[in-house]
Design a protein around this motif. Structure first.
Motif, mmCIF file in Angstrom:
data_model
loop_
_atom_site.group_PDB
_atom_site.id
_atom_site.type_symbol
_atom_site.label_atom_id
_atom_site.label_comp_id
_atom_site.label_asym_id
_atom_site.label_seq_id
_atom_site.Cartn_x
_atom_site.Cartn_y
_atom_site.Cartn_z
ATOM 1 N N SER A 1 0.841 -1.201 0.000
ATOM 2 C CA SER A 1 0.000 0.000 0.000
ATOM 3 C C SER A 1 0.876 1.250 0.000
ATOM 4 O O SER A 1 0.600 2.225 -0.725
ATOM 5 C CB SER A 1 -0.931 0.005 1.215
ATOM 6 O OG SER A 1 -1.794 -1.113 1.165
ATOM 7 N N THR B 1 2.346 1.701 -3.400
ATOM 8 C CA THR B 1 1.334 2.189 -4.347
ATOM 9 C C THR B 1 1.109 3.687 -4.178
ATOM 10 O O THR B 1 1.008 4.438 -5.153
ATOM 11 C CB THR B 1 0.005 1.428 -4.141
ATOM 12 O OG1 THR B 1 0.240 0.037 -4.290
ATOM 13 C CG2 THR B 1 -1.028 1.893 -5.150
ATOM 14 N N ARG C 1 1.879 6.439 -7.046
ATOM 15 C CA ARG C 1 0.842 7.349 -7.538
ATOM 16 C C ARG C 1 1.266 8.805 -7.355
ATOM 17 O O ARG C 1 0.996 9.667 -8.196
ATOM 18 C CB ARG C 1 -0.468 7.090 -6.812
ATOM 19 C CG ARG C 1 -1.121 5.757 -7.203
ATOM 20 C CD ARG C 1 -2.405 5.533 -6.457
ATOM 21 N NE ARG C 1 -3.385 6.601 -6.768
ATOM 22 C CZ ARG C 1 -4.571 6.674 -6.177
ATOM 23 N NH1 ARG C 1 -4.907 5.790 -5.236
ATOM 24 N NH2 ARG C 1 -5.407 7.647 -6.510
#
Length: 459
Positions: free
Chosen positions: A23, A26, A30
């Motif tokens: 997580s 990610t 992003r």
């Protein structure tokens, strides 16, 4: 054994730790995408990932066949247009294009075609295929010109087979279909839509019914047949596979009927080009490269075309140069370049027919061999032509009035169109032939009167 298996399963805390790490990665990824990379680069990366995964998991491959290719009509598109109507029973979509352009017979069977977005299935050596006709006007309804294209879809593993064999197969199939087509078309160019539009050609004149001197007719038929079978010869001598005919003579001498007889004999479609409506050389090239193989290009009344040989060398005046830029037109060089220049090789097995009432008005550059290979004089009615017309319209090959009529044809100039009009006045040979004699006598008296007036004026 069981206990050994459970000891290999990671603990819940380990799983949660891995999830948290993923997580966090990610979120960082992003953030990099949105804050460091520009929007265009982000879209490019995303599109590449999307294309890669979609192509990887998609089992199909699609060939796109556009209507236009390299300035000319895509011959693969044309072959598909001819071939696919033979598979109309395999349309999987619930629609069919129905049309009829037979003006002479409203009860004639209509033609069935492929509507846009229709899907047609085919089977080639056990390979399932799907054709779809599409148009970019569907995506943009306000677009002025429609650009059409086919999608041909197959399984990826058959792509090489389709490329090597199937396209060759539909090309050969289309040639056979065109050779044995039942209906011919006559085409005219629509400058607003920038495309040729066609209607069924139903002129029934053949060489059998054509009133023409037999020796000239037989010579022309032999020439056409030699041209039709001469592909290897034209290739061996390095010439474009085309033939040019100049039909000249007074109005009403059967030039249009001869064009119809040639079209019916060769089974060729006709492209009737009104060259007066063509604005400039570039437009002429565009129009002519959109025509098909195995066709007749007809340019009538060439002496009135406006293609002027002098506009290349007569004017050095600045005002004239400005006028040309503002009002461009078809030049003689532009016409010759397509008839006999490099552009003449764009279409194969083509017959070019020029007609004129005044051969002497044409530039000599148009008349030399290679441009107009055969010059055919369509002259006034002769006794032989008259007998042919009488046999056709009166169904008689002998009559006591034939001899005086034949003598009159040696003295009076009358066109086959004028003779035909008199013969159609009655189905009774006696009535029709007497009327014809009276017509020729009046014509003779009128000519004598005109000649007398000219002599008096000169005196």
């Amino acid at each position: 054994m069981v206990s050994s298996f459970f000891t290999k399963i990671p603990s819940l805390s380990a799983i949660f730790s891995i999830y948290t790490s993923l997580s966090a990665f990610t979120i960082v990824f992003r953030t990099i995408l949105h804050e460091i990379l520009p929007a265009k680069i982000r879209h490019f990366i995303v599109s590449k990932f999307t294309d890669y995964f979609s192509s990887y998991f998609n089992p199909n491959f699609t060939f796109i066949i556009e209507e236009q290719s390299d300035y000319v009509t895509n011959q693969t598109f044309r072959a598909a247009q001819v071939y696919l109507p033979t598979l109309l029973t395999r349309i999987s979509t619930g629609s069919l294009l129905v049309s009829s352009s037979n003006l002479k017979d409203p009860m004639a069977k209509p033609k069935f075609g492929i509507p846009v977005k229709a899907k047609i299935t085919d089977d080639f050596e056990g390979i399932p295929l799907e054709w779809t006709l599409l148009s970019d006007r569907d995506n943009n309804p306000h677009q002025k010109y429609q650009k059409r294209y086919f999608h041909l879809t197959c399984k990826k593993e058959f792509r090489e087979k389709i490329m090597s064999d199937y396209f060759t197969y539909i090309a050969k199939s289309s040639v056979k279909l065109l050779t044995h087509r039942e209906n011919l078309n006559i085409n005219t160019y629509n400058s607003k839509c920038e495309r040729w539009e066609s209607a069924i050609f139903q002129h029934h004149t053949t060489f059998e019914t054509l009133a023409m001197e037999p020796e000239l007719k037989n010579t022309l038929i032999r020439d056409l047949d030699a041209f039709s079978s001469g592909k290897d010869f034209y290739k061996s001598v390095g010439r474009a596979w085309k033939r040019g005919y100049l039909l000249y003579g007074p109005p009403g001498t059967g030039k249009s009927s001869l064009v119809a007889a040639i079209a019916n004999h060769m089974n060729f479609n006709i492209y009737d080009l009104q060259i007066q409506s063509v604005k400039h050389d570039e437009m002429l090239r565009q129009i002519l490269t959109m025509t098909e193989n195995r066709s007749i290009l007809l340019m009538e009344d060439l002496d009135c075309s406006g293609a002027d040989a002098r506009d290349e060398d007569k004017e050095d005046d600045e005002n004239q140069d400005m006028k040309k830029k503002k009002d461009p037109k078809v030049t003689l060089s532009g016409l010759l370049n397509f008839v006999d220049g490099l552009w003449s090789s764009c279409v194969e097995e083509r017959i070019i027919i020029f007609t004129t009432n005044h051969k002497e008005k044409l530039d000599p550059a148009l008349l030399r061999p290679g441009r107009m290979d055969v010059h055919i004089l369509m002259d006034y009615c002769t006794p032989v032509v008259f007998k042919k017309l009488a046999a056709l319209y009166l169904e008689t090959e002998d009559h006591n009035l034939f001899e005086p009529l034949e003598k009159m044809f040696l003295e009076v100039k009358a066109t086959p169109a004028e003779i035909t009009e008199q013969l159609m006045a009655s189905k009774n040979p006696d009535v029709a032939l007497k009327g014809l004699i009276e017509f020729l006598e009046r014509k003779k008296m009128t000519k004598e009167s005109v000649d007398f007036d000219i002599k008096e004026a000169e005196a």
